[in-house]
Design an enzyme around this catalytic site. Structure first.
Site, PDB file in Angstrom:
ATOM      1  N   GLY A  83      44.348  -1.942   6.937  1.00 12.38           N
ATOM      2  CA  GLY A  83      44.497  -2.332   5.314  1.00 12.38           C
ATOM      3  C   GLY A  83      43.573  -1.819   4.764  1.00 12.38           C
ATOM      4  N   MET A  84      43.452  -1.701   3.201  1.00 12.02           N
ATOM      5  CA  MET A  84      42.240  -1.084   2.574  1.00 12.02           C
ATOM      6  C   MET A  84      40.936  -1.651   3.015  1.00 12.02           C
ATOM      7  SD  MET A  84      42.138  -1.060  -1.486  1.00 12.02           S
ATOM      8  CE  MET A  84      41.963  -2.741  -1.913  1.00 12.02           C
ATOM      9  N   LEU A  85      40.587  -3.031   3.037  1.00  7.19           N
ATOM     10  CA  LEU A  85      39.451  -3.461   3.447  1.00  7.19           C
ATOM     11  C   LEU A  85      39.087  -3.289   4.821  1.00  7.19           C
ATOM     12  CD1 LEU A  85      36.720  -5.114   3.210  1.00  7.19           C
ATOM     13  CD2 LEU A  85      38.159  -7.234   3.794  1.00  7.19           C
TER      14      LEU A  85
ATOM     15  N   ASP B 139      51.250  -9.583  14.841  1.00  6.44           N
ATOM     16  CA  ASP B 139      52.227 -10.422  13.547  1.00  6.44           C
ATOM     17  C   ASP B 139      51.198 -11.806  13.690  1.00  6.44           C
ATOM     18  OD1 ASP B 139      53.296 -11.939  11.881  1.00  6.44           O
ATOM     19  OD2 ASP B 139      55.227 -11.431  12.466  1.00  6.44           O
ATOM     20  N   ILE B 140      50.408 -11.984  12.702  1.00  4.12           N
ATOM     21  CA  ILE B 140      49.525 -13.330  12.590  1.00  4.12           C
ATOM     22  C   ILE B 140      50.525 -14.710  12.450  1.00  4.12           C
ATOM     23  CG2 ILE B 140      47.453 -12.242  11.830  1.00  4.12           C
ATOM     24  CD1 ILE B 140      48.283 -13.369   8.939  1.00  4.12           C
TER      25      ILE B 140
ATOM     26  N   ALA C  97      46.731 -10.154   5.252  1.00  4.44           N
ATOM     27  CA  ALA C  97      47.544 -11.180   4.432  1.00  4.44           C
ATOM     28  C   ALA C  97      48.589 -10.484   3.666  1.00  4.44           C
ATOM     29  CB  ALA C  97      46.351 -11.457   3.162  1.00  4.44           C
TER      30      ALA C  97
ATOM     31  N   THR D 256      49.412  -9.367   0.472  1.00  4.13           N
ATOM     32  CA  THR D 256      48.508  -9.271  -0.834  1.00  4.13           C
ATOM     33  C   THR D 256      49.340  -8.650  -1.987  1.00  4.13           C
ATOM     34  OG1 THR D 256      48.096  -6.879   0.018  1.00  4.13           O
ATOM     35  CG2 THR D 256      46.566  -8.507   0.545  1.00  4.13           C
TER      36      THR D 256
ATOM     37  N   TYR E 157      50.648 -16.487  -4.745  1.00  4.77           N
ATOM     38  CA  TYR E 157      49.580 -15.885  -3.675  1.00  4.77           C
ATOM     39  C   TYR E 157      48.459 -16.860  -3.564  1.00  4.77           C
ATOM     40  CZ  TYR E 157      46.043 -12.622  -2.460  1.00  4.77           C
ATOM     41  OH  TYR E 157      44.778 -11.893  -2.023  1.00  4.77           O
TER      42      TYR E 157
ATOM     43  N   LYS F 243      46.583 -18.429  -0.168  1.00  2.46           N
ATOM     44  CA  LYS F 243      45.453 -18.214   0.351  1.00  2.46           C
ATOM     45  C   LYS F 243      44.522 -19.258   0.161  1.00  2.46           C
ATOM     46  CE  LYS F 243      43.754 -14.532   1.116  1.00  2.46           C
ATOM     47  NZ  LYS F 243      43.530 -13.805   2.062  1.00  2.46           N
TER      48      LYS F 243
HETATM   49  N1  LIG Z   1      43.091  -6.209  -2.840  1.00  2.25           N
HETATM   50  C1  LIG Z   1      42.497  -7.175  -3.736  1.00  2.25           C
HETATM   51  O1  LIG Z   1      42.442  -7.254  -4.993  1.00  2.25           O
HETATM   52  C2  LIG Z   1      41.944  -8.532  -3.094  1.00  2.25           C
HETATM   53  C3  LIG Z   1      41.266  -9.358  -3.846  1.00  2.25           C
HETATM   54  C4  LIG Z   1      40.724 -10.523  -3.137  1.00  2.25           C
HETATM   55  C5  LIG Z   1      41.181 -10.771  -1.994  1.00  2.25           C
HETATM   56  N2  LIG Z   1      41.674 -10.086  -1.242  1.00  2.25           N
HETATM   57  C6  LIG Z   1      41.926 -10.357   0.291  1.00  2.25           C
HETATM   58  O2  LIG Z   1      41.067  -9.519   0.890  1.00  2.25           O
HETATM   59  C7  LIG Z   1      41.852  -9.062   2.332  1.00  2.25           C
HETATM   60  C8  LIG Z   1      42.154  -7.724   2.439  1.00  2.25           C
HETATM   61  O3  LIG Z   1      42.830  -7.206   1.309  1.00  2.25           O
HETATM   62  P1  LIG Z   1      43.367  -5.602   1.183  1.00  2.25           P
HETATM   63  O4  LIG Z   1      43.598  -5.484  -0.145  1.00  2.25           O
HETATM   64  O5  LIG Z   1      42.798  -4.786   2.169  1.00  2.25           O
HETATM   65  O6  LIG Z   1      45.039  -6.064   1.610  1.00  2.25           O
HETATM   66  P2  LIG Z   1      45.950  -4.827   2.491  1.00  2.25           P
HETATM   67  O7  LIG Z   1      45.565  -3.396   2.129  1.00  2.25           O
HETATM   68  O8  LIG Z   1      47.242  -5.141   2.135  1.00  2.25           O
HETATM   69  O9  LIG Z   1      45.711  -5.152   3.847  1.00  2.25           O
HETATM   70  C9  LIG Z   1      46.199  -6.461   4.428  1.00  2.25           C
HETATM   71  C10 LIG Z   1      46.695  -5.932   5.874  1.00  2.25           C
HETATM   72  O10 LIG Z   1      47.435  -7.102   6.412  1.00  2.25           O
HETATM   73  C11 LIG Z   1      48.526  -6.723   7.038  1.00  2.25           C
HETATM   74  N3  LIG Z   1      49.624  -8.014   7.142  1.00  2.25           N
HETATM   75  C12 LIG Z   1      50.456  -8.393   6.260  1.00  2.25           C
HETATM   76  N4  LIG Z   1      51.217  -9.352   6.918  1.00  2.25           N
HETATM   77  C13 LIG Z   1      50.792  -9.453   8.207  1.00  2.25           C
HETATM   78  C14 LIG Z   1      51.328 -10.168   9.350  1.00  2.25           C
HETATM   79  N5  LIG Z   1      51.976 -11.111   9.342  1.00  2.25           N
HETATM   80  N6  LIG Z   1      50.529 -10.022  10.663  1.00  2.25           N
HETATM   81  C15 LIG Z   1      49.514  -9.161  10.734  1.00  2.25           C
HETATM   82  N7  LIG Z   1      49.025  -8.404   9.601  1.00  2.25           N
HETATM   83  C16 LIG Z   1      49.727  -8.654   8.200  1.00  2.25           C
HETATM   84  C17 LIG Z   1      48.969  -5.847   6.085  1.00  2.25           C
HETATM   85  O11 LIG Z   1      50.043  -4.854   6.640  1.00  2.25           O
HETATM   86  P3  LIG Z   1      51.309  -4.321   5.790  1.00  2.25           P
HETATM   87  O12 LIG Z   1      50.796  -3.468   4.650  1.00  2.25           O
HETATM   88  O13 LIG Z   1      52.321  -3.654   6.628  1.00  2.25           O
HETATM   89  O14 LIG Z   1      51.923  -5.609   5.210  1.00  2.25           O
HETATM   90  C18 LIG Z   1      47.812  -4.862   5.940  1.00  2.25           C
HETATM   91  O15 LIG Z   1      47.697  -3.897   6.610  1.00  2.25           O
HETATM   92  C19 LIG Z   1      43.128 -10.046   2.210  1.00  2.25           C
HETATM   93  O16 LIG Z   1      43.030 -11.351   3.076  1.00  2.25           O
HETATM   94  C20 LIG Z   1      43.285 -10.374   0.649  1.00  2.25           C
HETATM   95  O17 LIG Z   1      43.886 -11.384   0.469  1.00  2.25           O
HETATM   96  C21 LIG Z   1      42.221  -8.764  -1.627  1.00  2.25           C
END
Ligand SMILES: NC(=O)c1ccc[n+]([C@@H]2O[C@H](COP(=O)([O-])OP(=O)(O)OC[C@H]3O[C@@H](n4cnc5c(N)ncnc54)[C@H](OP(=O)(O)O)[C@@H]3O)[C@@H](O)[C@H]2O)c1
Length: 291
Positions: free
Chosen positions: A10-12, A47-48, A71, A73, A136, A140
């Site tokens: 994912g992005m992070l 898959d978590i 997550a 997201t 969401y 969380k």
């Molecule tokens: N983006 C924001 O603005 C933001 C703000 C606050 C907090 N956060 C938190 O920061 C964290 C990272 O966010 P991010 O923006 O980097 O999110 P992201 O790019 O969507 O990365 C999340 C990763 O989790 C994977 N995932 C989804 N369902 C899953 C499952 N069942 N088993 C295993 N992996 C799974 C996704 O895969 P798929 O893409 O294939 O579904 C994706 O690769 C998350 O916990 C998010 O809640 C994000």
């Protein structure tokens, strides 16, 4: 240290894993899917929501530390499908927390500003009451509760408005739209803490090997509206071809209620004299330079 990361593609996750390796850690990358068009080093499917698979991967690789970033997201997707949101963000986090807790493995759980309702007018500290107004945020927060209940060695890291070079973030969308449009309306009455994934990743890495467990807000310094963020993104990128107009959140079509004010104060880091995150403008400039 051997660090297992969920959501590594994912992005992070991409930025975090790369930085961890630069710092000399061994990284076990795990995620659900491959991301098209990105060259991601070797990773393991996980898959978590699959309890047995989570137990097996942790018992096989025996990490010294786990960072749980995976997550669901898509905020609107979670609103339309709350069962999916609670399965991934609630049950999925329960699985990770239960195994880490039972094996005494320190865990970082990435949480969100969406655990707050957005009714405050000054920044939220770690001591403020949570009250999510979306599925969401609710799912969380369920994850936070499981981590608190099941893990003694835990960091709950709340962050917000993330952007990074490997994701479809708000600043990236603004720069993309500017290639084809001359005008765009952006909301003025949603205020938050834009945060670069690299700064978040740098702070998470400091938690590895630290005994200072607890809940932390980790965001770039300062605050702004979506409108200001769009304007400054274009300014810093030197883009003059698109005009940003103002609109109200009520005019924006979405199934999800978003907190109107979700600025996070890094109060725990402040109290520990460890708050040195750059301003959101400096962080945004770093992001634009890296693109
Ligand atoms: N983006 C924001 O603005 C933001 C703000 C606050 C907090 N956060 C938190 O920061 C964290 C990272 O966010 P991010 O923006 O980097 O999110 P992201 O790019 O969507 O990365 C999340 C990763 O989790 C994977 N995932 C989804 N369902 C899953 C499952 N069942 N088993 C295993 N992996 C799974 C996704 O895969 P798929 O893409 O294939 O579904 C994706 O690769 C998350 O916990 C998010 O809640 C994000």
């Amino acid at each position: 240290m051997k660090v297992l990361v969920t959501g590594s593609n994912g992005m992070l996750g991409i930025d975090l894993c790369a930085l961890l390796e630069l710092e000399g850690h061994t990284v076990i990358r795990t995620d659900l899917n491959i991301r098209e068009g990105l060259a991601i080093p070797q990773w393991l499917p996980l898959d978590i929501t699959d309890t047995d698979a989570v137990t097996a991967i942790i018992d096989t690789h025996k990490p010294d530390f786990v960072v749980h970033g995976a997550a669901a997201t898509d905020v609107d997707g979670c609103e339309r499908n709350p069962d999916m949101a609670y399965r991934v963000n609630g049950l999925g986090t329960w699985n990770i927390a239960a195994v880490c807790g039972a094996r005494d493995i320190p865990l970082v759980y990435i949480s969100t500003d969406f655990v707050f309702d957005g009714t405050k007018t000054v920044p939220y500290t770690e001591f403020d009451k949570t009250n999510p107004i979306s599925h969401y945020g609710g799912s969380k927060l369920a994850g936070e509760k499981f981590v608190s209940e099941l893990c003694h060695k835990r960091f709950i890291v709340r962050t917000a408005w993330l952007y990074g070079i490997n994701g479809n973030s708000f600043p990236a969308k603004i720069l993309e739209l500017a290639k084809t449009r001359t005008e765009l309306s952006v909301v003025t009455d949603e205020i938050g803490s834009p945060t670069h994934t690299l700064d978040l990743a740098r702070t998470i890495i400091l938690m590895i090997d630290s005994p200072l467990y607890g809940t932390y807000h980790v965001v770039n310094a300062g605050q702004c509206s979506r409108y200001e963020l769009a304007k400054i993104t274009l300014e810093l990128a030197g883009v003059k071809s698109m005009k940003i107009n103002t609109m109200c959140a009520s005019q924006y079509s979405s199934p999800t209620k978003r907190p109107a004010y979700s600025v996070l104060r890094r109060y725990m880091l402040e109290l520990q004299n460890r708050d040195n995150l750059p301003t959101w403008q400096a962080a945004l400039q770093e992001f634009i330079n890296l693109r």
